[in-house]
Design a protein around this motif. Sequence first.
Motif: not given
Length: 85
Positions: A20-23, A28-31, A64-76
């Motif tokens: 999900r793109d936030l704007d 971040v979503s693109t990456r 393996r990746f380490a994601l912040r919560r604000r990054e993980a919430e973009r992944v549906v």
Amino acid sequence: MDATLLDLGDGESAVIRAVRDLDAHDGVSTRLRELGFVPGESVQIVAHAPFGRDPIAVRVGYTRFALRRREAERVVIERSAGAAA
């Protein structure tokens, strides 16, 4: 509301439905998509950090990746068949 990586517990797996793109220019979503977080790909939660549960260690494919919560919430995600709700 769609389920995201934040809804999974340690060891749980799912299939990525979208990032999900936030704007309009969400770098971040693109990456995340460039790194392999793409529809149809399997994802597994490896671990959550103990305090604050940030970051989250996830596995996509063999990486393996380490994601912040604000990054993980973009992944549906769509939970794997037979996974707990």
